[in-house]
Design a protein around this motif. Structure first.
Motif, PDB file in Angstrom:
ATOM      1  N   UNK A 142       0.860  -1.168   0.000  1.00 48.71           N
ATOM      2  CA  UNK A 142       0.000   0.000   0.000  1.00 48.71           C
ATOM      3  C   UNK A 142       0.902   1.226   0.000  1.00 48.71           C
ATOM      4  N   UNK A 143       0.757   2.081  -0.989  1.00 46.42           N
ATOM      5  CA  UNK A 143       1.662   3.202  -1.134  1.00 46.42           C
ATOM      6  C   UNK A 143       0.928   4.514  -0.897  1.00 46.42           C
ATOM      7  N   UNK A 144       1.598   5.442  -0.250  1.00 41.90           N
ATOM      8  CA  UNK A 144       1.062   6.796  -0.098  1.00 41.90           C
ATOM      9  C   UNK A 144       2.094   7.778  -0.638  1.00 41.90           C
ATOM     10  N   UNK A 145       1.682   8.529  -1.639  1.00 41.97           N
ATOM     11  CA  UNK A 145       2.562   9.509  -2.277  1.00 41.97           C
ATOM     12  C   UNK A 145       2.277  10.889  -1.729  1.00 41.97           C
ATOM     13  N   UNK A 146       3.334  11.629  -1.488  1.00 41.05           N
ATOM     14  CA  UNK A 146       3.215  13.038  -1.135  1.00 41.05           C
ATOM     15  C   UNK A 146       3.805  13.842  -2.290  1.00 41.05           C
ATOM     16  N   UNK A 147       2.955  14.617  -2.955  1.00 45.23           N
ATOM     17  CA  UNK A 147       3.375  15.333  -4.159  1.00 45.23           C
ATOM     18  C   UNK A 147       3.186  16.828  -3.950  1.00 45.23           C
ATOM     19  N   UNK A 148       4.257  17.631  -4.050  1.00 39.98           N
ATOM     20  CA  UNK A 148       4.105  19.085  -3.920  1.00 39.98           C
ATOM     21  C   UNK A 148       3.156  19.634  -4.976  1.00 39.98           C
ATOM     22  N   UNK A 149       2.346  20.621  -4.595  1.00 39.48           N
ATOM     23  CA  UNK A 149       1.428  21.224  -5.552  1.00 39.48           C
ATOM     24  C   UNK A 149       2.205  21.817  -6.728  1.00 39.48           C
ATOM     25  N   UNK A 150       1.692  21.644  -7.901  1.00 35.06           N
ATOM     26  CA  UNK A 150       2.340  22.149  -9.111  1.00 35.06           C
ATOM     27  C   UNK A 150       2.284  21.106 -10.198  1.00 35.06           C
ATOM     28  N   UNK A 151       2.531  21.530 -11.408  1.00 26.29           N
ATOM     29  CA  UNK A 151       2.428  20.624 -12.563  1.00 26.29           C
ATOM     30  C   UNK A 151       3.753  19.896 -12.765  1.00 26.29           C
ATOM     31  N   UNK A 152       3.973  18.893 -11.930  1.00 23.61           N
ATOM     32  CA  UNK A 152       5.233  18.163 -11.947  1.00 23.61           C
ATOM     33  C   UNK A 152       5.099  16.765 -12.550  1.00 23.61           C
ATOM     34  N   UNK A 153       3.887  16.297 -12.766  1.00 25.83           N
ATOM     35  CA  UNK A 153       3.695  14.990 -13.381  1.00 25.83           C
ATOM     36  C   UNK A 153       3.726  15.098 -14.895  1.00 25.83           C
ATOM     37  N   UNK A 154       4.367  14.131 -15.544  1.00 24.49           N
ATOM     38  CA  UNK A 154       4.374  14.064 -17.004  1.00 24.49           C
ATOM     39  C   UNK A 154       3.438  12.959 -17.453  1.00 24.49           C
ATOM     40  N   UNK A 155       2.631  13.226 -18.463  1.00 28.92           N
ATOM     41  CA  UNK A 155       1.709  12.216 -18.982  1.00 28.92           C
ATOM     42  C   UNK A 155       2.452  11.364 -19.999  1.00 28.92           C
ATOM     43  N   UNK A 156       2.605  10.087 -19.686  1.00 24.59           N
ATOM     44  CA  UNK A 156       3.269   9.169 -20.612  1.00 24.59           C
ATOM     45  C   UNK A 156       2.269   8.657 -21.639  1.00 24.59           C
TER      46      UNK A 156
END
Length: 438
Positions: A142-156
């Protein structure tokens, strides 16, 4: 720094050395955390010493793998969503408004902090532009991600699905939904813009999250999904895999570098002739040109050893940019009548076939017998470009009288540019030059 978005999911065991998670992410969250990218042709010349290193570094750093979004596909998804919102609102049993396949996104991972507490403390003081990656905790898969607000994800994979929904969301927000020329209520009398917004905000995407994959690894995933599972522009494939050295694809790497050199070098007569990424100005596609060159790097071909020589920073490969530039310069000088004029700057305006797929395909095939013959009597490593051009001209001039028959729009080979037609033209050229018996 701004707030943290938390995403819960499951780690999945696949044949990767880096973690992959799956999660359901609602539209507002996904919209806020990903950015849209597209691959652009690189304009530097890989065989010329770099003057502006920072500019090239910037190009490589910002080199993505996605193709441009297609307006028609986005529009079709927009219409599909509206239809299915209407179906579900009307309680119709045929409401099937789902995207069952995953949207694949990639997130950088933080590797610097041992605990989440340390990570969060740093985030609070970090500057907005100082992105340090997502943090993840694993509790028995079970994973919990903490992601800073902002457009940092890239759509593959999945840009069109998300773009279609974003367009619909924005139109609903501005009370401007259109289906063709019809207003929303003309097509779906029961729907309102606010109702559409409510449904979109609740929509969850089935997401696969690549954690800590670099751009090359992301590009491989993108290519596996798009080239092995569905058709996509082959020029994009060669551009992706030609941009990074890889022992398993070093022939593509070298072919791509040669294509870039010939298309970008000031001394190349083919400057601007190649449709990099398969579109734009030019007379033939990057995919065609790279594939044509690749044939000479196969086992037992004239340049079979060159890709590894290039990858290992050898000396043998250095003949290639010189040879290609001299070869096409000689071709232009011998068959200048059929070379594109200045005002024939697109394939549609250019009537002849010398610099289209048929002519280029035959000429690149012809390199094999010409190269084999020249290297018997000349040291092609040390010969000057001018002398090499002269030698190549002396060979090609044997077919000069057949230029109209071979390369004009009225000639016997003016057609679709198929492999069969390229091969037929190559055979006739080879016969005329004495490499094949008539």
């Amino acid at each position: 720094m701004s707030n943290i978005t938390k995403i819960k999911g499951l780690l999945v065991n696949q044949l990767t050395s880096k973690p992959i998670a799956i999660s359901a992410i609602d539209f507002p969250t996904l919209r806020s955390m990903v950015k849209f990218t597209s691959r652009e042709a690189q304009n530097y010349d890989p065989f010329v010493p770099i003057k502006d290193v920072s500019q090239v570094e910037k190009e490589v750093k910002n080199s993505y793998y996605q193709r441009l979004t297609n307006d028609k596909r986005v529009s079709n998804i927009y219409k599909f969503l509206l239809k299915e919102i209407s179906n579900i609102y009307s309680s119709k049993t045929n409401a099937l408004g789902s995207f069952p396949t995953s949207v694949i996104i990639s997130l950088d991972l933080n590797q610097e902090f041992d605990t989440k507490k340390e990570y969060l403390e740093f985030i609070e003081t970090a500057k907005k532009e100082e992105y340090i990656g997502a943090y993840y905790e694993n509790f028995e898969n079970n994973v919990e991600l903490s992601v800073p607000d902002g457009k940092y994800g890239l759509i593959v994979d999945g840009q069109h699905r998300l773009m279609g929904m974003i367009k619909l969301y924005n139109d609903a927000l501005n009370n401007s939904i259109k289906i063709g020329r019809k207003a929303l209520t003309d097509e779906y009398p029961k729907l309102t813009n606010d109702l559409v917004l409510d449904y979109i905000k609740q929509f969850e995407f089935n997401c696969t999250i690549l954690l800590g994959f670099d751009k090359w690894e992301q590009g491989k995933v993108f290519a596996d999904v798009n080239f092995n599972q569905k058709p996509v522009n082959k020029s994009l494939y060669y551009d992706i895999f030609g941009s990074y050295p890889d022992p398993n694809k070093n022939d593509i790497f070298l072919s791509h570098m040669l294509a870039m050199h010939l298309n970008n070098n000031e001394d190349s007569v083919l400057k601007g002739f190649i449709k990099m990424l398969g579109s734009g100005k030019g007379y033939f596609s990057q995919a065609f040109f790279v594939e044509a060159i690749l044939s000479h790097f196969r086992p037992k071909s004239i340049w079979a050893s060159m890709p590894m020589d290039y990858l290992n920073d050898g000396d043998d490969y250095k003949i290639l940019p010189k040879f290609f530039k001299s070869y096409f310069k000689a071709t232009k000088e011998v068959f200048n009548e059929f070379w594109p004029k200045e005002d024939e700057d697109t394939s549609r305006k250019y009537p002849n076939i010398l610099c289209k797929t048929t002519g280029m395909g035959a000429l690149i095939k012809l390199i094999d017998p010409i190269y084999r013959k020249l290297k018997i009597n000349a040291d092609l490593k040390t010969i000057s470009s001018g002398d090499l051009t002269t030698l190549l001209k002396s060979e090609l001039e044997k077919a000069e009288s057949k230029g109209k028959e071979f390369f004009s729009k009225e000639g016997d080979f003016s057609g679709s540019g198929s492999l069969g037609l390229q091969n037929k033209l190559y055979i006739e050229l080879a016969k005329e030059l004495g490499y094949i018996k008539k």
